[in-house]
Write a protein that holds these residues in place. Structure first.
Motif, short mmCIF file in Angstrom:
data_model
loop_
_atom_site.label_atom_id
_atom_site.label_comp_id
_atom_site.label_asym_id
_atom_site.label_seq_id
_atom_site.Cartn_x
_atom_site.Cartn_y
_atom_site.Cartn_z
N THR A 130 0.82 -1.22 0.00
CA THR A 130 0.00 0.00 0.00
C THR A 130 0.86 1.27 0.00
OG1 THR A 130 -0.17 -0.17 2.43
CG2 THR A 130 -1.97 -1.11 1.13
N VAL A 131 1.99 1.24 0.71
CA VAL A 131 2.90 2.39 0.70
C VAL A 131 3.47 2.60 -0.69
CG1 VAL A 131 5.13 3.25 1.52
CG2 VAL A 131 3.49 2.27 3.15
N ALA A 132 3.87 1.49 -1.34
CA ALA A 132 4.44 1.59 -2.69
C ALA A 132 3.41 2.15 -3.67
CB ALA A 132 4.92 0.22 -3.14
N LEU A 133 2.17 1.67 -3.58
CA LEU A 133 1.13 2.17 -4.48
C LEU A 133 0.82 3.64 -4.20
CD1 LEU A 133 -1.35 -0.86 -4.53
CD2 LEU A 133 0.13 -0.10 -6.39
N GLY A 134 0.84 4.04 -2.92
CA GLY A 134 0.61 5.44 -2.56
C GLY A 134 1.68 6.35 -3.11
N ASN A 135 2.91 5.85 -3.25
CA ASN A 135 4.03 6.63 -3.79
C ASN A 135 4.16 6.50 -5.30
OD1 ASN A 135 4.68 7.45 -1.18
ND2 ASN A 135 6.14 5.76 -0.88
N GLY A 136 3.21 5.75 -5.91
CA GLY A 136 3.26 5.58 -7.36
C GLY A 136 4.30 4.56 -7.81
N GLU A 137 4.83 3.78 -6.87
CA GLU A 137 5.88 2.79 -7.20
C GLU A 137 5.20 1.45 -7.51
OE1 GLU A 137 8.22 2.81 -3.70
OE2 GLU A 137 9.02 4.84 -4.03
N THR A 138 4.55 1.40 -8.67
CA THR A 138 3.78 0.20 -9.02
C THR A 138 4.69 -1.02 -9.23
OG1 THR A 138 3.83 0.87 -11.35
CG2 THR A 138 1.91 1.51 -10.06
N GLU A 139 5.90 -0.82 -9.75
CA GLU A 139 6.79 -1.96 -9.97
C GLU A 139 7.18 -2.61 -8.64
OE1 GLU A 139 10.15 -1.02 -12.33
OE2 GLU A 139 8.99 -0.57 -14.14
N THR A 140 7.41 -1.78 -7.62
CA THR A 140 7.73 -2.32 -6.30
C THR A 140 6.56 -3.11 -5.75
OG1 THR A 140 9.21 -0.46 -5.84
CG2 THR A 140 8.42 -1.72 -3.94
N ALA A 141 5.32 -2.58 -5.91
CA ALA A 141 4.12 -3.29 -5.44
C ALA A 141 3.96 -4.62 -6.17
CB ALA A 141 2.89 -2.42 -5.66
N GLN A 142 4.22 -4.61 -7.48
CA GLN A 142 4.10 -5.85 -8.24
C GLN A 142 5.16 -6.87 -7.84
OE1 GLN A 142 3.95 -3.84 -12.17
NE2 GLN A 142 2.10 -5.05 -12.54
N TRP A 143 6.35 -6.37 -7.49
CA TRP A 143 7.42 -7.28 -7.04
C TRP A 143 6.98 -8.00 -5.76
CZ3 TRP A 143 10.39 -7.68 -2.62
CH2 TRP A 143 11.50 -8.54 -2.70
N HIS A 144 6.39 -7.26 -4.84
CA HIS A 144 5.88 -7.87 -3.60
C HIS A 144 4.76 -8.87 -3.90
CE1 HIS A 144 8.20 -5.64 -0.70
NE2 HIS A 144 7.78 -4.46 -1.16
N LEU A 145 3.86 -8.50 -4.82
CA LEU A 145 2.74 -9.37 -5.16
C LEU A 145 3.22 -10.66 -5.83
CD1 LEU A 145 0.28 -6.62 -6.42
CD2 LEU A 145 -0.18 -8.21 -4.52
N ASP A 146 4.24 -10.55 -6.69
CA ASP A 146 4.80 -11.75 -7.31
C ASP A 146 5.40 -12.68 -6.27
OD1 ASP A 146 4.08 -11.15 -9.89
OD2 ASP A 146 5.96 -10.15 -10.38
N ALA A 147 6.06 -12.09 -5.27
CA ALA A 147 6.65 -12.90 -4.20
C ALA A 147 5.55 -13.62 -3.42
CB ALA A 147 7.47 -12.02 -3.26
N ILE A 148 4.44 -12.92 -3.13
CA ILE A 148 3.31 -13.55 -2.44
C ILE A 148 2.75 -14.68 -3.29
CG2 ILE A 148 0.93 -13.19 -1.64
CD1 ILE A 148 1.71 -10.32 -0.97
N LYS A 149 2.54 -14.40 -4.58
CA LYS A 149 1.96 -15.39 -5.48
C LYS A 149 2.80 -16.66 -5.52
CE LYS A 149 2.41 -14.71 -9.86
NZ LYS A 149 2.28 -14.12 -11.20
N ASN A 150 4.10 -16.51 -5.67
CA ASN A 150 4.98 -17.68 -5.78
C ASN A 150 5.05 -18.47 -4.47
OD1 ASN A 150 5.60 -17.02 -8.43
ND2 ASN A 150 7.37 -15.77 -7.87
N MET A 151 5.21 -17.76 -3.35
CA MET A 151 5.35 -18.46 -2.08
C MET A 151 4.02 -19.06 -1.62
SD MET A 151 8.08 -16.25 0.13
CE MET A 151 8.35 -17.62 1.25
N ALA A 152 2.91 -18.38 -1.90
CA ALA A 152 1.60 -18.91 -1.52
C ALA A 152 1.32 -20.21 -2.26
CB ALA A 152 0.50 -17.88 -1.80
N GLY A 153 1.73 -20.26 -3.52
CA GLY A 153 1.57 -21.49 -4.28
C GLY A 153 2.37 -22.64 -3.69
N MET A 154 3.56 -22.35 -3.20
CA MET A 154 4.44 -23.38 -2.63
C MET A 154 3.91 -23.91 -1.30
SD MET A 154 8.13 -21.66 -3.52
CE MET A 154 9.11 -22.95 -2.77
N ILE A 155 3.18 -23.09 -0.55
CA ILE A 155 2.68 -23.55 0.75
C ILE A 155 1.22 -24.00 0.69
CG2 ILE A 155 4.31 -22.08 2.00
CD1 ILE A 155 1.98 -20.20 2.65
N GLY A 156 0.70 -24.11 -0.54
CA GLY A 156 -0.65 -24.66 -0.70
C GLY A 156 -1.77 -23.71 -0.35
#
Length: 568
Positions: A427-453
């Motif tokens: 949310t801080v990254a999106l508030g600062n307009g840093e969409t690439e940083t927000a997407q980097w965090h989201l990709d990390a969540i997506k990958n790790m969430a898949g690994m832990i079921g």
């Protein structure tokens, strides 16, 4: 001597019988493929949910088709005066479950409330002609669904005890269909009445045009010495259509890797089906499409533990091929597989077959035949070797589960440690307009969430990334992301707050065995066990070698550590 008119009548009856037999065979052959192949595919636990559901629907449709084929058989039996009876114990919950769930396929888009109410006082096991009881219930429901477009179909089942050993099984079917008995409805009721007559059952009908119909069937049945009743839990389950497994569905195939079978059928789908069923037993399967090919294979020196032979095939049928093989001196078991339900079992046995299985293939009968003719004739040392192999594989599986359970827990801990504050970071990254940083965090969540079921969290993270890529700040998705993160993290205990307990000697040796297995296979998963290793005194060098991915040196360090480890 018969008169001319009597001979003509007998000829017509014979012609009708042959026609019905041919129609039944023509129906049952493709039904065998539909039911069997769908069953084979449903054994694959890796199927995606929507594919599994599709095969279940195919299987249910096949069962409806089988009901039609069985009705043809019933008409034939009624027409020629036969009255087969085979009283045996049967599971009433399984019977009701199978038939009531079978008719769910009829609902489609129709606005029908389908209710099932079963009395908990019905004995769990009854003795009677199960196929006929099943047929009565099947026909009751089929008739109701045929003439009800909207409204309610309600089935109740009850028990009325008449003495210490007998009682009446009562099916009561009410619907809000047409209510008037037209010629089509009369046909359905006629089948119910004639089938019920075989059971010495009573059929009572109440109908009122425009208001629906009520059909009650009272079937005398015998109780077993076991006084167990269905009880509330089973009847509630049936009312929710959760069902009860039939005995044939509960079969666990026993591996027979020493076995070799020949499957003979002119229908490719049936070959695929039987080969798939044999695969559950690890039995090697050879295939042929007619009797001539079978004889050629035997002449060429091929040997089989068992042959499954369809009886109706082009060129040379199964009966002729079996007779030819027996005349050649062939003695291995040959089992008839046939959709000809009008055939006489003794007729097949006299033709040289050792056993007879009708189509669609009953898994329980199939299992019995394989045990009798393949497994039970093996020498003791062969069976012991397979048993030992199974024990070793089971132990290896347990060890694997231990390793993967440990790794899975480590992954969850890593996720918790890295992602506890990730929503704030996004949310801080999106508030600062840093969409690439927000997407980097989201990709990390997506990958790790898949690994832990955690598939829901994976999807929400993926959808949020896509929306951001399209220039959107998806408030509703961010709220869902926060909810899912909170849910997942709440289920992962904070290991930093848990004191490290020393390992027992047995736990230490198990850990050493696990690490050694991973090191010997150059598996990087051993890095997930570093925290546990650090609890052990003197493990510094081993941990350092693992962190440096120097697995050969790590094995040496592990051996030294193991030698210095002694029971406390």
């Amino acid at each position: 001597m018969h008169s001319h008119s009597e001979r003509k009548l007998l000829e017509q009856i014979e012609l009708q019988n042959r026609l019905i037999a041919r129609i039944s065979h023509s129906l049952r052959t493709p039904i065998t493929a539909v039911l069997g192949i769908s069953d084979v595919m449903l054994h694959d636990t890796s199927l995606p949910a929507h594919i599994e559901e599709a095969f279940r629907r195919i299987q249910n449709s096949g069962k409806v088709m089988l009901g039609v084929a069985n009705d043809i058989v019933s008409l034939q039996n009624m027409g020629d005066g036969t009255k087969p009876s085979s009283a045996s114990p049967y599971d009433i919950a399984a019977l009701v479950s199978e038939i009531t769930q079978l008719h769910l396929i009829h609902l489609g888009s129709r606005r029908i409330e389908y209710k099932v109410e079963i009395s908990p006082t019905i004995p769990s096991v009854l003795v009677g002609d199960e196929p006929r009881v099943k047929q009565v219930l099947d026909n009751l429901l089929a008739n109701a669904f045929k003439f009800t477009e909207t409204g309610t179909i309600k089935l109740t089942a009850d028990w009325q005890e008449t003495d210490d050993t007998r009682g009446n099984l009562i099916f009561d079917l009410m619907d809000t269909g047409l209510g008037e008995i037209n010629k089509n409805d009369k046909f359905g009721i006629s089948i119910i009445e004639k089938t019920a007559a075989y059971l010495n059952a009573t059929v009572k009908i109440q109908n009122e045009p425009g208001m629906g119909m009520r059909v009650r069937v009272i079937i005398p049945q015998t109780k077993t010495q076991n006084d167990e009743i269905l009880g509330a839990e089973a009847t509630q389950s049936l009312s929710r259509f959760q069902g009860v497994k039939m005995s044939e569905q509960a079969i666990e195939p026993v591996p027979m890797p020493y076995g070799k079978a020949l499957v003979v059928d002119d229908v490719e789908a049936c070959l695929f089906l039987v080969k798939g069923m044999l695969g559950f037993y690890e039995i090697q399967a050879d295939l042929a499409s007619n009797g001539g090919e079978v004889i050629e294979k035997i002449i060429n020196g091929n040997t089989y533990d068992i042959i499954f032979m369809d009886h109706l095939m082009p060129e040379l049928d199964g009966v002729a091929a079996t007779k030819a093989l027996r005349e050649m001196g062939y003695t291995a078991p040959i089992v008839a597989l046939t959709a000809n339900v009008f055939g006489d079992k003794d007729e097949y046995l006299s033709a040289g077959f050792d056993a007879y299985i009708s189509k669609p293939i009953n898994p329980e009968e199939f299992d019995t035949v394989l045990h009798k003719y393949v497994r039970d004739v093996q020498p003791r040392h062969v069976l012991d070797a397979v048993s030992n192999r199974e024990t070793e594989q089971s132990q290896a599986k347990e060890n694997s589960l231990l390793i993967h359970a440990d790794v899975a827990e480590k992954l969850r801990q890593d996720f918790a440690r890295k992602q506890r504050n990730v929503y704030t970071d996004i949310t801080v990254a999106l508030g600062n307009g840093e969409t690439e940083t927000a997407q980097w965090h989201l990709d990390a969540i997506k990958n790790m969430a898949g690994m832990i079921g955690e598939p829901i969290l994976t999807k929400v993270a993926s959808d949020t990334t896509t929306a951001i890529s399209n220039g959107d700040i998806p408030t509703h998705l961010l709220e869902m992301l926060n909810q899912e993160l909170t849910r997942v993290l709440a289920g992962i205990p904070d290991e930093s707050e848990r004191p490290q307990m020393p390992l027992t000697y047995a736990e230490t040796q198990t850990l050493f065995d696990t690490v050694q297995e991973l090191l010997e296979t150059d598996s990087a998963e051993c890095t997930f066990l570093i925290e546990k290793l650090q609890i052990i005194s003197g493990s510094e060098e081993l941990v350092k070698n693992i962190e440096n991915f120097d697995f050969p040196q790590a094995l040496s360090s592990l051996e030294t550590l193991r030698k210095n480890s002694t029971p406390s």
